[in-house]
Scaffold this motif. Structure first.
Motif, PDB file in Angstrom:
ATOM      1  N   VAL A 150     -33.731 -35.243 -16.642  1.00  0.00           N
ATOM      2  CA  VAL A 150     -33.261 -33.920 -17.105  1.00  0.00           C
ATOM      3  C   VAL A 150     -34.543 -33.229 -17.563  1.00  0.00           C
ATOM      4  O   VAL A 150     -35.473 -33.900 -17.921  1.00  0.00           O
ATOM      5  CB  VAL A 150     -32.359 -34.082 -18.275  1.00  0.00           C
ATOM      6  CG1 VAL A 150     -31.122 -34.714 -17.666  1.00  0.00           C
ATOM      7  CG2 VAL A 150     -32.792 -34.973 -19.293  1.00  0.00           C
ATOM      8  N   HIS A 151     -34.527 -31.750 -17.583  1.00  0.00           N
ATOM      9  CA  HIS A 151     -35.477 -30.982 -18.077  1.00  0.00           C
ATOM     10  C   HIS A 151     -35.078 -30.715 -19.294  1.00  0.00           C
ATOM     11  O   HIS A 151     -34.103 -30.014 -19.576  1.00  0.00           O
ATOM     12  CB  HIS A 151     -35.917 -29.814 -17.133  1.00  0.00           C
ATOM     13  CG  HIS A 151     -36.231 -30.384 -15.717  1.00  0.00           C
ATOM     14  ND1 HIS A 151     -37.386 -30.616 -15.422  1.00  0.00           N
ATOM     15  CD2 HIS A 151     -35.460 -30.586 -14.654  1.00  0.00           C
ATOM     16  CE1 HIS A 151     -37.545 -31.091 -14.065  1.00  0.00           C
ATOM     17  NE2 HIS A 151     -36.231 -31.069 -13.445  1.00  0.00           N
ATOM     18  N   THR A 152     -35.884 -30.789 -20.548  1.00  0.00           N
ATOM     19  CA  THR A 152     -35.644 -30.339 -21.665  1.00  0.00           C
ATOM     20  C   THR A 152     -35.869 -29.118 -21.831  1.00  0.00           C
ATOM     21  O   THR A 152     -36.534 -28.588 -21.008  1.00  0.00           O
ATOM     22  CB  THR A 152     -36.316 -31.508 -22.907  1.00  0.00           C
ATOM     23  OG1 THR A 152     -37.739 -31.130 -22.827  1.00  0.00           O
ATOM     24  CG2 THR A 152     -35.962 -32.572 -22.561  1.00  0.00           C
ATOM     25  N   GLU A 153     -35.516 -28.538 -22.982  1.00  0.00           N
ATOM     26  CA  GLU A 153     -35.731 -26.950 -23.329  1.00  0.00           C
ATOM     27  C   GLU A 153     -37.061 -26.616 -23.439  1.00  0.00           C
ATOM     28  O   GLU A 153     -37.545 -25.628 -23.292  1.00  0.00           O
ATOM     29  CB  GLU A 153     -34.842 -26.586 -24.596  1.00  0.00           C
ATOM     30  CG  GLU A 153     -33.522 -26.489 -24.380  1.00  0.00           C
ATOM     31  CD  GLU A 153     -32.776 -25.976 -25.521  1.00  0.00           C
ATOM     32  OE1 GLU A 153     -33.303 -25.478 -26.627  1.00  0.00           O
ATOM     33  OE2 GLU A 153     -31.318 -26.242 -25.552  1.00  0.00           O
ATOM     34  N   SER A 154     -38.014 -27.932 -23.926  1.00  0.00           N
ATOM     35  CA  SER A 154     -39.348 -27.665 -23.999  1.00  0.00           C
ATOM     36  C   SER A 154     -40.008 -27.523 -22.698  1.00  0.00           C
ATOM     37  O   SER A 154     -41.193 -27.345 -22.780  1.00  0.00           O
ATOM     38  CB  SER A 154     -40.016 -28.680 -25.081  1.00  0.00           C
ATOM     39  OG  SER A 154     -39.783 -29.780 -24.732  1.00  0.00           O
TER      40      SER A 154
END
Length: 188
Positions: free
Chosen positions: A129-133
């Motif tokens: 997953v790609h985090t918001e950061s």
């Protein structure tokens, strides 16, 4: 049905990338690649197809063959789940304290060596997953949770399940020694 789907249905398994075995990258590139596919002229098509595979309802993603990303067709899910949920000695023996702690906390998000260790032993379902950061992390969950969500059930016989997976691996052209339960047995 495209060539990737045909190969996955034929073998039941397909690697993301490999220099000599059938893989998604090799099929789309038209040749096996020994380097990263990111610089290949067909990288956009490869990226799009990998994303479609990972989002597919009839594909499971695991590090099955030689620790590499392997796509598992739905017809092999019962065999895969039987092996992955078997709680066998090759899965648990020598598991690091950090990996045991992470396994007990699943479902969760993590990164690092403990996640790779759990994936290599087929102890968790893992999704990048790609985090918001903007960082990449791995979302992990126990296979029984994954199976319930997907409406899948393991085979009753672990021996029959291992045999079915070994036949699929052989069909792909890989040695059975590339499977984690065979690899761990050899190292013992």
């Amino acid at each position: 049905m495209d060539a990737v789907e045909r190969a996955l249905r034929e073998h039941g398994l397909l690697l993301q990338q490999d220099k000599r075995l059938p893989s998604v990258v090799g099929i789309i590139a038209g040749e096996p690649l020994a380097t990263s596919w990111w610089g290949h002229p067909k990288s956009h098509a490869i990226f799009a197809r990998l994303n479609r595979l990972e989002d597919s309802e009839d594909v499971l993603v695991a590090r099955l063959i030689g620790g590499k990303v392997t796509y598992v067709h739905q017809r092999l899910w019962p065999a895969f789940l039987a092996v992955a949920t078997s709680n066998a000695s090759w899965q648990r023996d020598g598991l690091s304290a950090e990996a045991r702690k992470l396994l007990a906390a699943a479902p969760s998000r993590a990164k690092g060596e403990a996640v790779r260790e759990l994936q290599a032993r087929l102890l968790v379902a893992a999704t990048e997953v790609h985090t918001e950061s903007g960082k990449h992390e791995i979302e992990i969950e126990p296979w029984d949770v994954w199976a319930k969500r997907r409406g899948a059930a393991p085979m009753k016989s672990i021996d029959a399940a291992r045999e079915e997976l070994e036949q699929a691996v052989t069909s792909l052209g890989a040695p059975v020694s590339s499977l984690p339960w065979r690899k761990r047995r050899k190292q013992s």
